[in-house]
Design an enzyme around this catalytic site. Structure first.
Site, PDB file in Angstrom:
ATOM      1  N   SER A  83     -13.230  17.544 -24.129  1.00 17.25           N
ATOM      2  CA  SER A  83     -14.406  17.493 -24.767  1.00 17.25           C
ATOM      3  C   SER A  83     -14.004  17.061 -26.350  1.00 17.25           C
ATOM      4  O   SER A  83     -13.118  16.086 -26.427  1.00 17.25           O
ATOM      5  CB  SER A  83     -15.211  18.616 -24.901  1.00 17.25           C
ATOM      6  OG  SER A  83     -16.342  18.530 -25.650  1.00 17.25           O
ATOM      7  N   ASP A  99     -19.783  14.103 -29.306  1.00 15.23           N
ATOM      8  CA  ASP A  99     -18.532  14.700 -29.274  1.00 15.23           C
ATOM      9  C   ASP A  99     -17.604  13.682 -28.421  1.00 15.23           C
ATOM     10  O   ASP A  99     -17.947  12.467 -27.817  1.00 15.23           O
ATOM     11  CB  ASP A  99     -18.652  15.963 -28.885  1.00 15.23           C
ATOM     12  CG  ASP A  99     -19.260  16.204 -27.270  1.00 15.23           C
ATOM     13  OD1 ASP A  99     -19.793  15.166 -26.738  1.00 15.23           O
ATOM     14  OD2 ASP A  99     -19.068  17.390 -26.807  1.00 15.23           O
ATOM     15  N   ASP A 140     -16.467  13.778 -25.115  1.00 20.58           N
ATOM     16  CA  ASP A 140     -16.829  13.492 -23.995  1.00 20.58           C
ATOM     17  C   ASP A 140     -18.560  12.995 -23.847  1.00 20.58           C
ATOM     18  O   ASP A 140     -18.957  12.433 -22.911  1.00 20.58           O
ATOM     19  CB  ASP A 140     -16.612  14.337 -22.839  1.00 20.58           C
ATOM     20  CG  ASP A 140     -17.189  15.626 -23.145  1.00 20.58           C
ATOM     21  OD1 ASP A 140     -17.594  15.931 -24.397  1.00 20.58           O
ATOM     22  OD2 ASP A 140     -17.552  16.575 -22.077  1.00 20.58           O
ATOM     23  N   ASP A 155     -21.335  14.326 -24.087  1.00 12.71           N
ATOM     24  CA  ASP A 155     -22.449  14.961 -23.478  1.00 12.71           C
ATOM     25  C   ASP A 155     -23.379  15.799 -24.788  1.00 12.71           C
ATOM     26  O   ASP A 155     -24.173  16.284 -24.363  1.00 12.71           O
ATOM     27  CB  ASP A 155     -21.750  15.909 -22.435  1.00 12.71           C
ATOM     28  CG  ASP A 155     -20.821  17.211 -22.834  1.00 12.71           C
ATOM     29  OD1 ASP A 155     -20.479  16.916 -24.180  1.00 12.71           O
ATOM     30  OD2 ASP A 155     -20.445  17.971 -22.280  1.00 12.71           O
TER      31      ASP A 155
END
Length: 482
Positions: free
Chosen positions: A103, A258, A260, A262
């Site tokens: 992340s 961010d 990743d 999500d």
């Protein structure tokens, strides 16, 4: 010395530095354990696996896949993707999934987010602890890989599938942006996976019709070293580039994702951040209206850190509102339990029934763009409707004894405000909110991974918020005083 998986497999996912904590050997052991604990018992013949832009991703995926294949499970590799792209693949393929990402963590890290078929969560209490135990045994005794019952099955096979276009079409089918007014949108991908997903969903890279959007890209180059800023928009310093670009381009809105991709954060036309609580209320009201129009009673989930405005507005609109602990595994469980149409967190995770009860920042972004483009006013005016109170943001304190510090705060506030409402759903929450008194609430909860107490305060005005915030912090940090 064998890696202690207790240091990297936490409550929600796997996270560690590469290769000292998370190596290919560790990834293979976790892959075999995932086959035994999740894929095998569910009768799943295949597992879908994706990864973000970190350089360590492909080698870890290869090792994880080898562990699955050796246990007789097929592997569907979807390559570079966002975490919500992996959830989409898990949902439409009805297969367990593994997303290799850390992340927003720095470049030295990588990790794994695991899910069951249909993007159902795998957390500490829903299989992750078992995965850790089995993987630890495999690392401690590699011969155990062939000792488990049922592991004599024929090896699985590996295939490669590109799911990006299907992911983009799926999201575009949930929110119609074709009739909104033209908008200029600055998007900061932070060198993360939004650099891949935004051109597909908001643009024409996936072969979809053009939308009335002018997208101004910032840092769309996929680069897991994050050369421009950390891919963590929750930190205000990482929004500075986006805020400046919104003003420089005269944009209607700014979006930041961010690493990743999500989570999605929103900036208005003045460069001011729109709180995730306001986004939760805005998107929640849209989903509630859709349910009511269909003759259904909607349920919305929110965690206990979101603004009081969230339950107030949603309840007034006709929704049933359920409050839950912080953390995606808790909110996903409540989403499924109540078949909730939507859920939101203060950290900008947004969950949708129509997206397999999973979180997707991109779908939340589509809703915000639709809400903005369907009316003539600027985003700042729209957001004001959903931000009537003043919040402190999360304030962290390093403490030697979190329990003792929390007890000091609890005792002091119960003595000073005997009519306050206190609960312990997640840490300590104290609320003093009625028409006869100054209106405020705070939550104080311990970090799962660090010696920190996290404080969030909200009040009807700034003076009250500052007083409560400073009084609580003084009690929390009392042990630090000379």
């Amino acid at each position: 010395m064998t890696t202690d998986l207790g240091t990297i497999i936490k409550a929600y996912d796997v996270r560690g530095t590469v290769p000292d904590q998370l190596s290919p050997d560790v990834a293979r052991a976790i892959g075999t354990a995932f086959a035994r604990v999740v894929a095998g018992p569910e009768g799943a013949r295949r597992v879908v696996v994706g990864h973000d832009m970190r350089d360590s991703g492909p080698a870890l995926v290869e090792a994880f896949a080898a562990g699955l294949v050796a246990a007789g499970v097929d592997v569907v590799r979807i390559g570079l993707c966002s975490t919500d792209g992996l959830y989409h693949a898990s949902g439409v393929l009805d297969a367990p999934g593994a997303m290799f990402t850390a992340s927003h963590n720095p470049a030295a890290y990588n990790g794994i987010k695991l899910c069951r078929a249909g993007a159902r969560p795998v957390g500490q209490e829903t299989g992750l602890a078992e995965v850790r135990e089995v993987a630890q045994r495999l690392l401690d005794d590699p011969s155990a890989e062939t000792d488990a019952p049922g592991d004599g099955a024929a090896p699985g096979e590996v295939s490669d599938v590109d799911m990006l276009a299907e992911y983009a079409a799926y999201l575009r089918g949930l929110v119609d942006l074709s009739r909104i007014r033209p908008l200029k949108v600055v998007v900061d991908a932070g060198n993360g996976m939004a650099g891949l997903t935004v051109p597909a969903v908001l643009g024409t890279a996936a072969g979809l019709p053009a939308l009335p959007l002018e997208v101004v890209p910032l840092f769309f180059e996929l680069d897991g070293t994050f050369p421009n800023h950390e891919a963590n928009p929750l930190e205000p310093a990482n929004l500075v580039d986006l805020q400046a670009a919104v003003l420089a381009h005269g944009a209607d809105i700014g979006l930041a994702f961010d690493g990743d991709a999500d989570r999605c954060f929103v900036v208005d036309e003045r460069g001011a951040a729109v709180s995730p609580s306001a986004v939760t209320a805005l998107v929640g009201l849209r989903e509630v209206a859709k349910e009511l129009a269909a003759g259904r009673t909607p349920t919305v989930i929110h965690n206990l850190i979101t603004s009081r405005a969230v339950p107030d507005l949603l309840t007034a609109a006709g929704a049933q509102v359920v409050r839950t602990r912080v953390g995606h595994s808790f909110i996903k469980a409540r989403m499924a339990e109540h078949r909730a149409v939507f859920g939101g967190e203060h950290s900008a995770h947004y969950y949708f029934r129509d997206f397999f009860f999973a979180d997707t920042g991109m779908l939340a972004a589509l809703h915000v763009l639709a809400a903005l483009g369907e009316q003539p006013h600027p985003l700042s005016a729209l957001a004001e409707m959903y931000e009537p109170y003043v919040a402190s943001g999360e304030v962290n304190s390093t403490v030697a004894d979190a329990g003792a510090a929390t007890a000091r705060v609890r005792d002091a506030y119960l003595a000073a405000y005997p009519d306050a409402v206190v609960d312990h759903l997640d840490g300590l929450t104290v609320a003093h909110w009625d028409d006869a008194h100054p209106q405020w609430w705070f939550n104080l909860r311990a970090s799962n991974t660090e010696p920190l107490l996290r404080l969030n305060v909200e009040a009807a005005d700034e003076d009250i918020m500052i007083k409560v915030r400073d009084d609580v912090l003084s009690l929390v940090r009392e042990e630090m005083q000379p």
